[in-house]
Design a protein around this motif. Sequence first.
Motif, PDB file in Angstrom:
ATOM      1  N   LEU A   1      39.908  48.733  47.784  1.00  0.00           N
ATOM      2  CA  LEU A   1      39.754  47.481  48.528  1.00  0.00           C
ATOM      3  C   LEU A   1      38.531  47.495  49.435  1.00  0.00           C
ATOM      4  O   LEU A   1      37.740  46.539  49.433  1.00  0.00           O
ATOM      5  N   PRO A   2      38.313  48.558  50.243  1.00  0.00           N
ATOM      6  CA  PRO A   2      37.092  48.576  51.063  1.00  0.00           C
ATOM      7  C   PRO A   2      35.809  48.553  50.222  1.00  0.00           C
ATOM      8  O   PRO A   2      34.838  47.874  50.589  1.00  0.00           O
ATOM      9  N   ARG A   3      35.800  49.262  49.090  1.00  0.00           N
ATOM     10  CA  ARG A   3      34.597  49.273  48.251  1.00  0.00           C
ATOM     11  C   ARG A   3      34.335  47.899  47.646  1.00  0.00           C
ATOM     12  O   ARG A   3      33.183  47.458  47.558  1.00  0.00           O
ATOM     13  N   LEU A   4      35.379  47.224  47.212  1.00  0.00           N
ATOM     14  CA  LEU A   4      35.208  45.903  46.610  1.00  0.00           C
ATOM     15  C   LEU A   4      34.776  44.872  47.641  1.00  0.00           C
ATOM     16  O   LEU A   4      33.980  43.979  47.337  1.00  0.00           O
ATOM     17  N   CYS A   5      35.290  44.997  48.851  1.00  0.00           N
ATOM     18  CA  CYS A   5      34.837  44.086  49.910  1.00  0.00           C
ATOM     19  C   CYS A   5      33.357  44.294  50.204  1.00  0.00           C
ATOM     20  O   CYS A   5      32.593  43.336  50.373  1.00  0.00           O
ATOM     21  N   ALA A   6      32.934  45.558  50.247  1.00  0.00           N
ATOM     22  CA  ALA A   6      31.521  45.846  50.492  1.00  0.00           C
ATOM     23  C   ALA A   6      30.657  45.353  49.340  1.00  0.00           C
ATOM     24  O   ALA A   6      29.562  44.814  49.556  1.00  0.00           O
ATOM     25  N   ALA A   7      31.141  45.517  48.103  1.00  0.00           N
ATOM     26  CA  ALA A   7      30.381  45.031  46.946  1.00  0.00           C
ATOM     27  C   ALA A   7      30.266  43.515  46.975  1.00  0.00           C
ATOM     28  O   ALA A   7      29.217  42.957  46.618  1.00  0.00           O
ATOM     29  N   TRP A   8      31.331  42.843  47.391  1.00  0.00           N
ATOM     30  CA  TRP A   8      31.274  41.380  47.451  1.00  0.00           C
ATOM     31  C   TRP A   8      30.296  40.923  48.537  1.00  0.00           C
ATOM     32  O   TRP A   8      29.565  39.947  48.348  1.00  0.00           O
ATOM     33  N   GLU A   9      30.274  41.615  49.657  1.00  0.00           N
ATOM     34  CA  GLU A   9      29.339  41.250  50.712  1.00  0.00           C
ATOM     35  C   GLU A   9      27.896  41.393  50.240  1.00  0.00           C
ATOM     36  O   GLU A   9      27.027  40.576  50.589  1.00  0.00           O
ATOM     37  N   ALA A  10      27.631  42.417  49.426  1.00  0.00           N
ATOM     38  CA  ALA A  10      26.274  42.639  48.930  1.00  0.00           C
ATOM     39  C   ALA A  10      25.945  41.747  47.739  1.00  0.00           C
ATOM     40  O   ALA A  10      24.793  41.342  47.558  1.00  0.00           O
ATOM     41  N   PHE A  11      26.952  41.435  46.930  1.00  0.00           N
ATOM     42  CA  PHE A  11      26.764  40.609  45.735  1.00  0.00           C
ATOM     43  C   PHE A  11      27.852  39.543  45.691  1.00  0.00           C
ATOM     44  O   PHE A  11      28.797  39.632  44.909  1.00  0.00           O
ATOM     45  N   PRO A  12      27.760  38.521  46.521  1.00  0.00           N
ATOM     46  CA  PRO A  12      28.844  37.523  46.644  1.00  0.00           C
ATOM     47  C   PRO A  12      28.828  36.499  45.508  1.00  0.00           C
ATOM     48  O   PRO A  12      28.549  35.330  45.704  1.00  0.00           O
ATOM     49  N   ASN A  13      29.122  36.954  44.301  1.00  0.00           N
ATOM     50  CA  ASN A  13      29.123  36.042  43.165  1.00  0.00           C
ATOM     51  C   ASN A  13      30.373  35.169  43.157  1.00  0.00           C
ATOM     52  O   ASN A  13      30.321  33.964  43.340  1.00  0.00           O
ATOM     53  N   ASP A  14      31.532  35.779  42.921  1.00  0.00           N
ATOM     54  CA  ASP A  14      32.815  35.082  42.917  1.00  0.00           C
ATOM     55  C   ASP A  14      33.780  35.841  43.798  1.00  0.00           C
ATOM     56  O   ASP A  14      33.691  37.064  43.948  1.00  0.00           O
ATOM     57  N   GLY A  15      34.735  35.124  44.366  1.00  0.00           N
ATOM     58  CA  GLY A  15      35.726  35.753  45.209  1.00  0.00           C
ATOM     59  C   GLY A  15      36.738  36.533  44.395  1.00  0.00           C
ATOM     60  O   GLY A  15      36.767  36.483  43.177  1.00  0.00           O
ATOM     61  N   PHE A  16      37.604  37.278  45.111  1.00  0.00           N
ATOM     62  CA  PHE A  16      38.663  37.988  44.412  1.00  0.00           C
ATOM     63  C   PHE A  16      39.936  37.964  45.237  1.00  0.00           C
ATOM     64  O   PHE A  16      39.918  37.818  46.470  1.00  0.00           O
ATOM     65  N   ALA A  17      41.042  38.068  44.534  1.00  0.00           N
ATOM     66  CA  ALA A  17      42.363  38.058  45.147  1.00  0.00           C
ATOM     67  C   ALA A  17      43.026  39.401  44.930  1.00  0.00           C
ATOM     68  O   ALA A  17      42.638  40.174  44.048  1.00  0.00           O
ATOM     69  N   PHE A  18      44.038  39.664  45.753  1.00  0.00           N
ATOM     70  CA  PHE A  18      44.790  40.911  45.656  1.00  0.00           C
ATOM     71  C   PHE A  18      46.259  40.580  45.486  1.00  0.00           C
ATOM     72  O   PHE A  18      46.809  39.744  46.204  1.00  0.00           O
ATOM     73  N   ALA A  19      46.889  41.234  44.506  1.00  0.00           N
ATOM     74  CA  ALA A  19      48.303  40.975  44.228  1.00  0.00           C
ATOM     75  C   ALA A  19      49.042  42.286  44.057  1.00  0.00           C
ATOM     76  O   ALA A  19      48.452  43.308  43.686  1.00  0.00           O
ATOM     77  N   ARG A  20      50.336  42.258  44.327  1.00  0.00           N
ATOM     78  CA  ARG A  20      51.203  43.419  44.112  1.00  0.00           C
ATOM     79  C   ARG A  20      52.365  43.026  43.198  1.00  0.00           C
ATOM     80  O   ARG A  20      52.837  41.902  43.242  1.00  0.00           O
ATOM     81  N   ILE A  21      52.783  43.978  42.399  1.00  0.00           N
ATOM     82  CA  ILE A  21      54.003  43.771  41.621  1.00  0.00           C
ATOM     83  C   ILE A  21      54.951  44.919  41.895  1.00  0.00           C
ATOM     84  O   ILE A  21      54.528  46.002  42.282  1.00  0.00           O
TER      85      ILE A  21
END
Length: 516
Positions: free
Chosen positions: A496-516
């Motif tokens: 999660l921290p890595r993906l947030c950092a990647a999105w900040e650097a490359f904000p193409n599309d958002g992402f959601a987080f789900a649990r099952i």
Amino acid sequence: MRCLRTWQTSTNFPSVIDAAAAHRQCSHSGLAAGVRSWFTARASCCRTADAALPARAQPLFFRAHPNGQRAPHRLPAARLLSRSTLTLRKRMSVESGTQSSTYITGNEDRSPVLPRQLLPSRQHDHGPAPSAELVWPGKTSVRTGSLASVASSARAAWDLRGKLVRGEQAENLLIQGDASRALSELLSATAEQSLAGRVKLCYLDPPYNTGERFAHYADKADRAQWLTTLHDHLVLAREFLAPDGSLWLHLDDSEQHRARCVLDEVFGEDCFVATIVWQKRTTRENRKAFSSMHDYIHVYAPAGPKAWKKVRNGLPDEGAFSNPDNDPRGPWRSVPMNVQAGHATAGQIYTLVTPTGAQHDPPPGRCWTYTAERLAELNTQGRVYWPRGGNGKPRLKRFQNEVTGLAPFTVWTADEVGDTGSAKRALLADFPNRQVFDTPKPVGLLERIVGIATDPGDLVLDFYLGSGTTAVASQRLGRRWVGIETSARTIEEFALPRLCAAWEAFPNDGFAFARI
């Protein structure tokens, strides 16, 4: 054995996850079901009777299918076998590891299959039965061409915690939970929510079954159970692949040879594209008989290697281009105009004369690339470069705008894409106070895989996500992604921290987080 009905789906990818709406859509259990706007779980399941293999532990053995002819059920390994049968004489016992006789059986009752063809939907033809089949205790006898392992008897209880992680809309999804259950639920979605037949790249980096225990997981499982899990996951993954998609399975020497047999069975032998050898380390391990320095990445494509080559991307051609003669067609570089003579025609072996009158024969064991007539045409078009002031052997002018990419080699060195050590140092730099993975994959490796197998906007699936490297590489390259990871701790501390950092650097599309 469970079966899932094949659904006709559209080609639109799930679009928007509204955080407020997700928070409102709650089940009676209190878990938020916001991702149901993404995935509408409608699975129609049926059960079919199937004779199970004996529950007691049995040794592995191969079942060969010689030319489709029915053979006696069991033959001693000492018996002479024809060229069409598997000639392996020994195999290892599942439990003891001791050698014993290999049993070869004839072709089981199998329904006929149609010739392979590309289809616009997920209804791929999986080709003829494999020439040999790996069998282990507990394996189902149902042919894997069916959807026997694709099943879900209940709707998922998704917990999004009422928020979108990044962006205004989610084109990407991170899931924490059991991979088999998550995949089954993703497959059971219908219409515009469905992902079946839309994944361009499925990269899998499962536990290698080395027998070792690492800080974040135990890499030791009963071989039969390991093979069963891999088989079922590959059957599920196959249903997600687009007709022009590909699956890349990453393993080491522990199980990769058995995994190849399972891949041949699930996808078909004619779907094999290549096995990539990746240099995973550059240091020497002196405690073992040999110092292992590589992993294997098996590449399979439903379309087959020839058709997939037309849609895969080549590697960047980083050779030097220049324009010393101010050619209006732009920068160019020259390449030799001779090739190996093994398949030469008589018209490719001759003595050519340069513009200055010099004469040249092809080098020993080689021939000219073109006939004399074709060479004259290219020279008239200004496509031939004559070095040494016109006295040298001809070279073809290849312009920079004509280069479409280089065919990837099957050996990838650490200098090109990184190794485990560089990946671990990168994680330690980002998380200095945490115990990072022992065998992480470098971002450079995944960026090369994603770059070869997909184009911007394509969908990437990884259901052994780990620290999230596949999703990070996909985000950086503008691809959409779905990642599934079992460990909540791994997602919370790394993915999660890595993906947030990647999105900040490359904000193409958002992402959601789900649990099952």
